[in-house]
Design an enzyme around this catalytic site. Structure first.
Site, short mmCIF file in Angstrom:
data_model
loop_
_atom_site.label_atom_id
_atom_site.label_comp_id
_atom_site.label_asym_id
_atom_site.label_seq_id
_atom_site.Cartn_x
_atom_site.Cartn_y
_atom_site.Cartn_z
N ASP A 160 0.82 -1.21 0.00
CA ASP A 160 0.00 0.00 0.00
C ASP A 160 0.85 1.27 0.00
O ASP A 160 0.47 2.27 -0.60
CB ASP A 160 -0.93 0.00 1.22
CG ASP A 160 -2.03 -1.04 1.11
OD1 ASP A 160 -2.22 -1.58 0.00
OD2 ASP A 160 -2.70 -1.31 2.11
N THR A 187 -6.04 2.52 6.29
CA THR A 187 -5.32 1.38 6.87
C THR A 187 -3.89 1.75 7.24
O THR A 187 -3.10 0.87 7.60
CB THR A 187 -5.27 0.19 5.88
OG1 THR A 187 -4.66 0.62 4.65
CG2 THR A 187 -6.67 -0.33 5.60
N ASN A 208 -4.14 6.02 10.41
CA ASN A 208 -5.48 5.99 10.99
C ASN A 208 -5.76 4.67 11.71
O ASN A 208 -6.32 4.65 12.81
CB ASN A 208 -6.52 6.21 9.87
CG ASN A 208 -7.95 6.05 10.34
OD1 ASN A 208 -8.46 6.86 11.09
ND2 ASN A 208 -8.59 4.98 9.90
N LEU A 209 -5.37 3.56 11.11
CA LEU A 209 -5.58 2.26 11.73
C LEU A 209 -4.75 2.12 13.00
O LEU A 209 -5.22 1.60 14.02
CB LEU A 209 -5.24 1.14 10.75
CG LEU A 209 -5.39 -0.29 11.27
CD1 LEU A 209 -6.82 -0.57 11.70
CD2 LEU A 209 -4.93 -1.29 10.22
#
Length: 285
Positions: free
Chosen positions: A44, A154, A157-158
């Site tokens: 990602d 993800t 924030n996660l």
């Protein structure tokens, strides 16, 4: 099969580098100025970096997972790549626009992941939050706060226990970082059309910086954040990837719940241990 020209980029992971070499030999690696599609090989992080590098570029990006989670990536397969790209579904992604006010000027930046505010010293930040011109929180004492896009949900924030958002959701995640007061406020999911304004209270005593992905601005007084609908980024997903995305969301949410349970157990055990020590000390006295 179409005659699409592909431009390959990869992360520094050995598997990604190996994949780029193999695919370049099979399909040819065109210059980006000649390409029809960018193929990103990694995780990602690589996808978000590639999106950043293609702001203002109309080329769609097709990612294949050669990293870890791969929430934003398709399954890696070398065969029939152009056929898969032809059948892929296009998703439009919009970055956040940040306008930060300091004592001397106003600075702007775009963020694909999130815009985060962070305390600069040992003093906790004290902030006031407005959404669409209305005060929603008169005072939040915390280490910081962030506003995340679905693409970035993800990432940081996660880690801050924020909600995971499907890539096509029309939501933004507003997530506190180590909130002290109100302690029970866990953040909010807000419409993607929202305009968020955050004022820094006691800014001289409690200085705060703002970070738009990897650009930091220090000693801010206020920041406004909103989705930039004028800047459109294009991502390509295999039809079955959306089902995999839902599965990954469930897995990550389950892991996040388990992490919270383990954290509460550790806190409770620590409190019990402290109470036993205090009680034992009282008996000896």
């Amino acid at each position: 099969m179409s005659d699409k020209k592909l431009h390959f980029v990869s992360s520094d992971y050995p598997d990604a580098i190996k994949a780029k070499k193999a695919l370049s030999q099979t399909y040819k690696n065109y210059k980006i100025s000649e390409a029809d599609v960018v193929v990103a090989l990694g995780g990602d992080g690589l996808m978000l970096q590639t999106l950043h590098e293609n702001i203002g570029n109309s080329l769609p990006i097709y990612g294949m997972n050669r990293g870890s989670i791969g929430f934003l990536m398709n399954k890696y397969e070398e065969d029939n790549l152009i056929g898969r790209i032809d059948k892929a579904e296009m998703t439009r992604v919009y970055p956040l626009q940040m306008e930060a006010i300091t004592e001397n000027d106003t600075k702007t930046a775009k963020a694909i992941n999130e815009v985060s505010l962070l305390r600069q010293t040992y003093q906790a930040a004290k902030i006031q939050i407005f959404i669409d011109g209305k005060e929603r929180l008169s005072e939040l004492i915390c280490d910081g706060i962030l506003l995340s896009t679905p693409a970035g949900s993800t990432a940081y924030n996660l880690s801050a226990h924020g909600s995971i958002l499907p890539i096509t959701s029309n939501l933004l995640a507003l997530t506190p970082i180590s909130a002290f007061r109100p302690r029970r406020w866990k953040g909010a999911l807000i419409p993607h059309t929202s305009v968020v304004k955050i004022d820094i209270l006691e800014s001289e005593k409690r200085p705060v910086s703002v970070v738009a992905d990897n650009l930091e601005i220090r000693d801010i007084l206020s920041v406004k954040i909103f989705e930039d609908r004028k800047t459109e980024l294009l991502m390509l997903f295999d039809p079955e990837t959306k089902l995999e995305e839902k599965k990954k969301i469930r897995e990550l949410q389950s892991q996040a719940r388990q992490d919270r349970v383990e954290l509460m157990e550790k806190r409770n055990n620590l409190l019990i241990s402290q109470m036993i020590k205090q009680h034992s000390g009282g008996i000896r006295d």
